[in-house]
Design a protein around this motif. Structure first.
Motif, PDB file in Angstrom:
ATOM      1  N   ASP A  24       0.767  -1.222  -0.085  1.00  0.00           N
ATOM      2  CA  ASP A  24       0.106  -0.022   0.133  1.00  0.00           C
ATOM      3  C   ASP A  24       0.705   1.256   0.039  1.00  0.00           C
ATOM      4  O   ASP A  24       0.732   2.117  -0.851  1.00  0.00           O
ATOM      5  N   ILE A  28       1.381   4.109  -2.971  1.00  0.00           N
ATOM      6  CA  ILE A  28       0.991   5.740  -2.496  1.00  0.00           C
ATOM      7  C   ILE A  28       2.387   6.677  -3.156  1.00  0.00           C
ATOM      8  O   ILE A  28       2.135   7.703  -3.355  1.00  0.00           O
ATOM      9  N   ALA A  43      -5.092   6.912  -4.394  1.00  0.00           N
ATOM     10  CA  ALA A  43      -4.443   5.609  -4.040  1.00  0.00           C
ATOM     11  C   ALA A  43      -4.912   5.435  -2.354  1.00  0.00           C
ATOM     12  O   ALA A  43      -5.406   4.066  -2.035  1.00  0.00           O
ATOM     13  N   ILE A  47      -7.204   2.204  -1.015  1.00  0.00           N
ATOM     14  CA  ILE A  47      -6.666   1.659   0.149  1.00  0.00           C
ATOM     15  C   ILE A  47      -7.532   1.489   1.230  1.00  0.00           C
ATOM     16  O   ILE A  47      -8.269   0.528   1.729  1.00  0.00           O
ATOM     17  N   GLY A 119      -5.512   1.327  -5.785  1.00  0.00           N
ATOM     18  CA  GLY A 119      -5.358   1.425  -4.400  1.00  0.00           C
ATOM     19  C   GLY A 119      -6.357   0.249  -3.563  1.00  0.00           C
ATOM     20  O   GLY A 119      -6.200  -0.567  -2.610  1.00  0.00           O
ATOM     21  N   ASN A 123      -5.419  -3.632  -1.964  1.00  0.00           N
ATOM     22  CA  ASN A 123      -5.746  -3.878  -0.622  1.00  0.00           C
ATOM     23  C   ASN A 123      -6.775  -5.005  -0.341  1.00  0.00           C
ATOM     24  O   ASN A 123      -6.473  -6.044   0.329  1.00  0.00           O
ATOM     25  N   CYS A 167      -1.554   7.558   5.678  1.00  0.00           N
ATOM     26  CA  CYS A 167      -1.517   7.491   4.134  1.00  0.00           C
ATOM     27  C   CYS A 167      -1.449   8.818   3.487  1.00  0.00           C
ATOM     28  O   CYS A 167      -0.702   9.153   2.469  1.00  0.00           O
TER      29      CYS A 167
END
Length: 212
Positions: A24, A28, A43, A47, A119, A123, A167
């Motif tokens: 992840d 990003i 993204a 996620i 994203g 995940n 994030c």
């Protein structure tokens, strides 16, 4: 709250776990470094949406497992403990690479909707994320909780909220301070080792826990 306990420890542990580099984070960083912070944020939102899939799926599965039998609970507990400790050992033993985050190869510009989908699937289709939630979150659910599934969802949402903070910070910092990330490799190695040690401790704690 909602049958949970040690929320401060949960928040701190969750933030440390989010800081640990993974697929992840790589997505990003790549999009932020090549298309700016908005692409990195797209993204991150994907996620976060994928994380909700794991939260609700794991909450329903955990509720069924805990209600089935003491044997099933013990099996899940030991599998979760073994997984956490295995990840901790892997982080402690993983050699340091020579490339920094700032040296990622360039990627083609993509529409934000496409980045969001990337994203999400990065995940949502990662089975290790589901196993992680089953192993980590139950340690912070009180044995006397009236609804363990509700407590699981509450903790999962809190974890996801904190994850989104990290994030989006990662997206901004990568876009505006890419050159400064070149000096962060040594700190990243020690951060990886600290998180690895935390995984070992959490695995041991889970192995020694009792069924409520």
């Amino acid at each position: 709250m909602f049958g949970t306990h040690d929320l401060a420890l949960f928040v701190v542990s969750g933030l440390l776990l989010n800081i640990a580099p993974g697929p992840d984070s790589l997505l990003i960083i790549t999009r932020s470094a090549t298309q700016g912070w908005r692409a990195g944020s797209a993204a991150a939102l994907g996620i976060g949406t994928g994380t909700f899939v794991h939260i609700f799926a794991a909450a329903l599965g955990l509720s069924a497992v805990l209600a089935s039998s003491a044997t099933a609970f013990t099996v899940v507990k030991w599998l979760g403990a073994a997984y956490l400790m295995w990840m901790g050992l892997a982080m402690l033993r993983r050699p340091c690479g020579t490339a920094t985050w700032a040296e990622l190869p360039p990627a083609a510009a993509l529409p934000y909707r496409t980045i969001y989908r990337q994203g999400f699937f990065t995940n949502a289709l990662n089975p290790k994320v589901a196993l992680f939630f089953l192993a980590f979150v139950p340690q912070f659910i009180a044995p006397e909780a009236s609804s363990k599934a509700l407590a699981f969802v509450a903790l999962g949402c809190l974890f996801n909220f904190n994850s989104m903070l990290w994030c989006h910070f990662l997206a901004l910092s990568t876009a505006y301070a890419r050159r400064r990330l070149r000096v962060g490799q040594r700190a990243g190695v020690w951060g990886q080792r600290i998180v690895g040690a935390m995984f070992l401790l959490l695995g041991l704690r889970l192995a020694l826990s009792q069924r409520g």
